[in-house]
Write a protein that holds these residues in place. Structure first.
Motif, mmCIF file in Angstrom:
data_model
loop_
_atom_site.group_PDB
_atom_site.id
_atom_site.type_symbol
_atom_site.label_atom_id
_atom_site.label_comp_id
_atom_site.label_asym_id
_atom_site.label_seq_id
_atom_site.Cartn_x
_atom_site.Cartn_y
_atom_site.Cartn_z
ATOM 1 N N THR A 12 19.025 43.922 61.808
ATOM 2 C CA THR A 12 18.018 44.474 62.303
ATOM 3 C C THR A 12 17.014 44.052 61.119
ATOM 4 O O THR A 12 16.874 43.448 59.877
ATOM 5 N N ARG A 13 15.394 43.360 61.541
ATOM 6 C CA ARG A 13 14.704 43.337 61.600
ATOM 7 C C ARG A 13 13.992 44.209 60.666
ATOM 8 O O ARG A 13 13.736 45.420 61.944
ATOM 9 N N LEU A 14 13.743 44.817 59.477
ATOM 10 C CA LEU A 14 12.620 45.493 59.462
ATOM 11 C C LEU A 14 11.884 45.109 57.840
ATOM 12 O O LEU A 14 11.818 44.621 57.595
ATOM 13 N N PRO A 15 10.795 46.162 57.976
ATOM 14 C CA PRO A 15 9.965 46.515 57.088
ATOM 15 C C PRO A 15 10.134 46.656 55.803
ATOM 16 O O PRO A 15 11.028 47.188 55.654
ATOM 17 N N PHE A 85 16.510 39.535 52.052
ATOM 18 C CA PHE A 85 15.234 38.551 51.992
ATOM 19 C C PHE A 85 15.087 37.767 51.453
ATOM 20 O O PHE A 85 15.270 37.297 50.168
ATOM 21 N N MET A 107 9.494 40.895 56.695
ATOM 22 C CA MET A 107 10.362 42.002 57.058
ATOM 23 C C MET A 107 11.267 41.105 56.290
ATOM 24 O O MET A 107 12.346 40.484 55.747
ATOM 25 N N ASP A 109 16.123 41.002 56.706
ATOM 26 C CA ASP A 109 17.273 41.606 57.348
ATOM 27 C C ASP A 109 18.079 42.604 56.751
ATOM 28 O O ASP A 109 18.353 42.637 55.125
#
Length: 228
Positions: A12-15, A85, A107, A109
């Motif tokens: 997922t893509r997260l901060p 990242f 963001m 991964d």
């Protein structure tokens, strides 16, 4: 340690700030140039929207092996998430210590590997085995708890203790608000392997039937150094 946590293969893509990366956490950095190798590094800190500071792992490290203006890939594991990242190297420094300033990623991964954070420790613990050969009284054995989370734990013991699927009871003494507390938890054996190169077994347990009081005590203990 494998417990009741169910890893996922979904990325997922997260901060970055959502990962809860702590100062000193180990990372791997690698320049995106042909022949570049991975460099064991550590996280120094970040300013949201501005930059991420990384440096060589260990007190003896003197070079980041990153070059200003290049792009690098950063990989790490928070205890719950594996993440990576891409970032541009903005600046490198040698004084007062060696570190590189990377562009703050919008963001990252991330893949959830464990549903709850593991805390490494070395905590003397007593395990109660079911009575063998018809014995009514459980057998008590001293073991060492080597990591713990809200969902399970790993212990090191001189024997295999029990088969996968069996339930063991752990009895742990801790200090909460300067008061002694005894925490008694049941755990189902999820894996049971001989510790490499040691005359001991590492046994992963998934906690079962936790009460609200058990959860409160575990949460308290996981917020700081675990002491018995």
């Amino acid at each position: 340690m494998d417990t009741a946590d169910t890893p996922t293969e979904e990325v997922t893509r997260l901060p970055l700030k959502a990962l809860g990366i702590r100062t000193g956490m180990a990372l791997q950095t690698r320049r995106l140039v042909e022949g570049a190798s991975k460099k064991e590094s550590q996280f120094y800190g970040a300013i949201e929207g501005k930059g991420v500071m990384v440096g060589p792992l260990g007190t003896e490290g003197t070079k980041t092996e990153l070059e200003e203006g290049e792009v690098c890939v950063v990989r790490g594991f928070t205890g719950q998430y594996e993440f990576s990242f891409l970032s541009k190297v903005l600046q490198t420094f040698e004084k007062p210590f060696a570190y590189a300033l990377l562009a703050y990623p919008a963001m990252v991964d991330a893949k959830l590997v464990r549903h709850s954070m593991r805390v490494k420790t070395s905590w003397p613990t007593t395990v109660l085995q079911p009575g063998k050969d018809g014995a009514a009284t459980p057998q008590a054995l001293d073991v060492t708890l080597i990591d713990i989370s809200m969902s399970g734990t790993m212990i090191k013991a001189p024997t295999a203790l029990a088969a996968i699927g069996e339930v063991l009871t752990l009895s742990m003494d801790a200090i909460v608000d300067n008061m002694p507390v005894r925490l008694t938890l049941a755990g189902k054996v999820c894996h049971n392997n001989r510790a490499g190169g040691e005359d001991a077994f590492c046994i992963g347990l998934a906690f079962t039937n936790l009460t609200q009081q058990d959860k409160l005590l575990l949460n308290y203990l996981l917020q700081g150094p675990i002491t018995g």
